[in-house]
Design a protein around this motif. Structure first.
Motif, short mmCIF file in Angstrom:
data_model
loop_
_atom_site.label_atom_id
_atom_site.label_comp_id
_atom_site.label_asym_id
_atom_site.label_seq_id
_atom_site.Cartn_x
_atom_site.Cartn_y
_atom_site.Cartn_z
N UNK A 90 0.83 -1.21 0.00
CA UNK A 90 0.00 0.00 0.00
C UNK A 90 0.86 1.26 0.00
N UNK A 91 1.92 1.25 0.80
CA UNK A 91 2.78 2.43 0.93
C UNK A 91 3.44 2.78 -0.40
N UNK A 92 4.10 1.83 -1.04
CA UNK A 92 4.84 2.14 -2.27
C UNK A 92 3.90 2.48 -3.43
N UNK A 93 2.70 1.92 -3.43
CA UNK A 93 1.72 2.28 -4.46
C UNK A 93 1.32 3.74 -4.31
N UNK A 94 1.05 4.16 -3.09
CA UNK A 94 0.59 5.53 -2.85
C UNK A 94 1.70 6.56 -2.96
N UNK A 95 2.91 6.21 -2.47
CA UNK A 95 4.00 7.18 -2.43
C UNK A 95 4.74 7.29 -3.75
N UNK A 96 4.87 6.17 -4.48
CA UNK A 96 5.72 6.18 -5.68
C UNK A 96 5.09 5.51 -6.90
N UNK A 97 3.85 5.08 -6.76
CA UNK A 97 3.18 4.46 -7.90
C UNK A 97 3.70 3.08 -8.25
N UNK A 98 4.38 2.43 -7.31
CA UNK A 98 4.91 1.08 -7.53
C UNK A 98 3.83 0.05 -7.23
N UNK A 99 3.62 -0.86 -8.16
CA UNK A 99 2.59 -1.88 -8.00
C UNK A 99 3.22 -3.23 -7.70
N UNK A 100 2.68 -3.92 -6.70
CA UNK A 100 3.16 -5.25 -6.33
C UNK A 100 2.15 -6.31 -6.78
N UNK A 101 2.67 -7.44 -7.25
CA UNK A 101 1.81 -8.54 -7.68
C UNK A 101 2.55 -9.85 -7.47
N UNK A 102 1.83 -10.93 -7.11
CA UNK A 102 2.50 -12.23 -6.96
C UNK A 102 3.25 -12.59 -8.24
N UNK A 103 4.49 -13.07 -8.09
CA UNK A 103 5.29 -13.44 -9.25
C UNK A 103 5.05 -14.91 -9.59
N UNK A 104 4.73 -15.15 -10.83
CA UNK A 104 4.47 -16.52 -11.28
C UNK A 104 5.71 -17.39 -11.07
N UNK A 105 5.52 -18.50 -10.38
CA UNK A 105 6.61 -19.43 -10.13
C UNK A 105 7.43 -19.12 -8.89
N UNK A 106 7.15 -17.99 -8.26
CA UNK A 106 7.89 -17.61 -7.06
C UNK A 106 6.99 -17.63 -5.84
N UNK A 107 7.01 -18.71 -5.10
CA UNK A 107 6.11 -18.87 -3.96
C UNK A 107 6.39 -17.79 -2.92
N UNK A 108 5.39 -16.97 -2.65
CA UNK A 108 5.53 -15.91 -1.65
C UNK A 108 6.36 -14.73 -2.12
N UNK A 109 6.68 -14.69 -3.43
CA UNK A 109 7.51 -13.60 -3.95
C UNK A 109 6.64 -12.70 -4.82
N UNK A 110 6.89 -11.39 -4.73
CA UNK A 110 6.10 -10.41 -5.46
C UNK A 110 6.99 -9.63 -6.43
N UNK A 111 6.45 -9.35 -7.60
CA UNK A 111 7.14 -8.44 -8.52
C UNK A 111 6.72 -7.01 -8.17
N UNK A 112 7.64 -6.08 -8.40
CA UNK A 112 7.36 -4.66 -8.23
C UNK A 112 7.45 -4.02 -9.60
N UNK A 113 6.43 -3.27 -9.99
CA UNK A 113 6.39 -2.66 -11.32
C UNK A 113 6.17 -1.16 -11.22
N UNK A 114 6.80 -0.44 -12.13
CA UNK A 114 6.63 1.01 -12.23
C UNK A 114 6.42 1.35 -13.69
N UNK A 115 5.41 2.12 -13.97
CA UNK A 115 5.12 2.47 -15.36
C UNK A 115 4.84 1.27 -16.22
N UNK A 116 4.29 0.21 -15.63
CA UNK A 116 3.94 -0.99 -16.39
C UNK A 116 5.10 -1.92 -16.65
#
Length: 267
Positions: free
Chosen positions: A162-188
């Motif tokens: 929530x913090x990085x999405x609101x402060x810097x527009x960074x989006x987190x999403x579960x990473x395919x194949x990475x159990x418990x790991x999230x990708x961070x994306x900026x500008x798509x």
């Protein structure tokens, strides 16, 4: 593509630097490990050294000092700091504090190069903000000796998301194949990763933190070279979905990771 020629989109890791007690020793160590070229900078920049590969900036190394130029007592532990790009340091500072983070070093101009600040997120992870002007950040990435990945290891992924999405527009999403790991994306575009501290092997009491990964041709030989130079191995080489990696500590205590990438990584 290894050369970074354009401005970094907001939220993208754009630079890393290391603060150490003995700057020259660190310059020598990383020169031998990664092939960086650098020398202590001029007094007007506090001696800050911009390390390069083939003439392109790759990372910074500085001596630990107070804002007034004096040596701190006690000297803080060496640390690699990840800087996230922003179009407006001061506005992002406000977003950081309103989101429950803290400002560790308020925004300041660095000559005509840009404007910076050091902040921390609500889970305690410290990172930098960089508003590039004449200096955009790393000029080469994703090739041996350069930054290839920046990872947030946090005690509270939900709060961090929530913090990085609101402060810097960074989006987190579960990473395919990475159990418990999230990708961070900026500008798509994927620009880094995130995982829960509770799910990884770290010493008890390790705080939330950003970890810098450097690309290498051969993880095992890099680890051998580090040990010969007086560094420590925190996590020996192992294979994972993105390649073969290790978590290391330089002779002064700075922690970083290396990886020979064979799988997905930030482009």
């Amino acid at each position: 593509m290894p050369d970074a020629t354009g401005p970094y989109p907001p939220g993208t890791p754009c630079w890393v630097d290391l603060m150490v007690p003995d700057q020259q020793a660190a310059l020598d160590f990383y020169r031998d490990l990664f092939g960086w070229q650098a020398e202590v900078g001029p007094p007007e920049t506090g001696g800050y050294a911009v390390c390069t590969m083939d003439g392109k900036p790759v990372a910074g190394i500085m001596a630990a000092m107070n804002p007034d130029g004096s040596r701190p007592d006690p000297v803080p532990p060496p640390v690699w700091t990840t800087y996230l790009a922003t179009a407006d340091v001061d506005a992002t500072e406000s977003a950081v504090t309103s989101g429950g983070g803290q400002v560790q070093m308020p925004g300041m101009d660095v000559q005509q190069l840009g404007r910076m600040a050091i902040v921390s997120d609500p889970t305690g992870a410290v990172f930098g903000l960089w508003q590039g002007r004449d200096f955009r950040g790393a000029g080469v990435v994703n090739e041996p000796g350069a930054i290839i990945w920046n990872e947030l290891n946090t005690s509270d992924p939900e709060t961090a998301t929530s913090f990085y999405a609101n402060a810097l527009g960074i989006q987190a999403a579960p990473m395919e194949g990475g159990e418990g790991y999230f990708s961070l994306s900026a500008g798509g575009r994927m620009v880094g990763g995130m995982q829960n501290l509770a799910g990884i092997e770290v010493p008890p009491g390790t705080p939330s933190h950003w970890l810098t990964y450097f690309s290498v041709d051969d993880t095992d030989s890099t680890v051998d070279a580090l040990v010969r130079a007086g560094g420590n191995v925190l996590k020996p080489p192992f294979d994972m979905m993105a390649g073969r990696m290790a978590v290391l500590q330089d002779p002064q205590g700075g922690v970083f990771a290396v990886i020979n990438q064979t799988g997905p990584a930030a482009s």
